[in-house]
Motif scaffolding. Structure first.
Motif, mmCIF file in Angstrom:
data_model
loop_
_atom_site.group_PDB
_atom_site.id
_atom_site.type_symbol
_atom_site.label_atom_id
_atom_site.label_comp_id
_atom_site.label_asym_id
_atom_site.label_seq_id
_atom_site.Cartn_x
_atom_site.Cartn_y
_atom_site.Cartn_z
ATOM 1 N N THR A 55 42.509 17.104 5.701
ATOM 2 C CA THR A 55 41.523 16.111 5.276
ATOM 3 C C THR A 55 40.585 16.672 4.225
ATOM 4 N N ALA A 56 40.055 17.868 4.481
ATOM 5 C CA ALA A 56 39.125 18.475 3.525
ATOM 6 C C ALA A 56 39.808 18.742 2.180
ATOM 7 N N THR A 57 41.041 19.221 2.226
ATOM 8 C CA THR A 57 41.754 19.516 0.984
ATOM 9 C C THR A 57 42.071 18.242 0.215
ATOM 10 N N MET A 75 32.254 17.659 5.856
ATOM 11 C CA MET A 75 31.628 16.742 6.808
ATOM 12 C C MET A 75 32.574 15.606 7.193
ATOM 13 N N SER A 76 33.303 15.067 6.222
ATOM 14 C CA SER A 76 34.252 13.990 6.542
ATOM 15 C C SER A 76 35.394 14.501 7.406
ATOM 16 N N ALA A 77 35.900 15.696 7.110
ATOM 17 C CA ALA A 77 36.967 16.270 7.927
ATOM 18 C C ALA A 77 36.474 16.583 9.335
ATOM 19 N N GLY A 78 35.247 17.102 9.450
ATOM 20 C CA GLY A 78 34.693 17.388 10.763
ATOM 21 C C GLY A 78 34.467 16.133 11.584
ATOM 22 N N ALA A 79 33.998 15.055 10.937
ATOM 23 C CA ALA A 79 33.793 13.797 11.649
ATOM 24 C C ALA A 79 35.114 13.235 12.167
ATOM 25 N N LEU A 80 36.146 13.256 11.326
ATOM 26 C CA LEU A 80 37.451 12.740 11.750
ATOM 27 C C LEU A 80 38.048 13.577 12.872
ATOM 28 N N THR A 81 37.969 14.882 12.752
ATOM 29 C CA THR A 81 38.533 15.765 13.774
ATOM 30 C C THR A 81 37.788 15.628 15.097
ATOM 31 N N GLY A 82 36.453 15.593 15.039
ATOM 32 C CA GLY A 82 35.675 15.439 16.266
ATOM 33 C C GLY A 82 35.906 14.108 16.944
ATOM 34 N N ALA A 83 36.057 13.046 16.151
ATOM 35 C CA ALA A 83 36.320 11.730 16.734
ATOM 36 C C ALA A 83 37.679 11.694 17.426
#
Length: 255
Positions: free
Chosen positions: A137-139, A154-162
């Motif tokens: 996602t981050a890449t 932040m977007s990758a972390g939000a998606l992964t945490g969700a």
């Protein structure tokens, strides 16, 4: 207002929403006719193979990150599970009568080995999946934007945490997304700070990792070629000795 603040803010003080100052130059981002110019063109090139059917540098980095996560998860999960299994076996079998010390050691070894395998599998695939998803996602966001900043982390972390808490309901999913955003923001700030101090870019790091991968493959191919050459030389030598001893025979003479 925010655009003015970001434009006037030095990149060395708050490297959050953009990796470099607008006045900085980066030869890797200069426009060339062969380089995709739009975000979707760069993403499409990232998910495409080249003329030699090789994956892109970005996808290679994602696979390396996922593999590293799988290895670390398997190691940590296996060690923790085996330690717990060892303590449980000692505690639960203090009054157990074994036929011999060898039998007790064998059962302990089997119990610990099975626990290690289960722990390695349970944590290995999870860390591999979430590390690969985060990196992918981050890449992808970074390639689409053509820059490296805090947004993709932040977007990758939000998606992964969700996704990690999605099976626990909507409230847990939102909490996981928020916690993933905060943790990834901290990690992103650390990464951006290191990049700023070292003067490197994420694209240069990806290319360096890709060159290391190519170097390993070249060494492996050279070793295989050398081994095949030695084997063929010995086979040819043995064949020549047999021909010299028995003489040459035509194919028509062989039944």
């Amino acid at each position: 207002m925010w655009r003015t603040v970001l434009r006037l803010t030095p990149s060395f003080s708050i490297p959050i929403f953009r990796g470099t100052n607008v006045n900085d130059t980066n030869l890797l981002l200069e426009r060339t006719p062969d380089v995709p110019q739009t975000g979707w063109e760069r993403v499409k090139k990232m998910y495409s193979r080249n003329d030699y059917e090789e994956m892109s540098v970005e996808l290679t980095t994602v696979i390396q990150s996922a593999s590293c996560g799988a290895f670390i998860g398997a190691a940590l999960g296996g060690f923790v599970s085996s330690r717990v299994a060892y303590l449980n076996f000692i505690e639960n079998n203090q009054a157990t009568i074994f036929k011999s010390t060898a039998q007790a050691k064998k059962q302990l070894q089997d119990y610990v080995t099975i626990a290690f395998a289960k722990g390695a599998y349970r944590w290995g695939w999870r860390l591999c999946f979430f590390t690969g998803l985060f990196s992918l996602t981050a890449t992808t966001v970074s390639v689409y934007r053509g820059d490296t900043s805090l947004i993709e982390y932040m977007s990758a972390g939000a998606l992964t945490g969700a996704l990690y808490k999605i099976d626990m309901g909507l409230a847990a999913t939102l909490v996981g997304a928020g916690l993933g955003t905060v943790l990834s923001a901290v990690a992103g700030l650390a990464i951006l700070g290191i990049l700023k101090v070292t003067g490197l870019s994420m694209d240069e790091i990806r290319k360096a990792l890709y060159r290391l991968k190519e170097a390993r493959e070249n060494q492996y191919n050279q070793a295989l070629e050398k081994s095949a050459t030695i084997k063929n030389d010995e086979l040819t030598k043995s064949h020549n000795e047999i021909v010299k001893e028995l003489g040459e025979r035509k194919i028509d003479d062989i039944n």
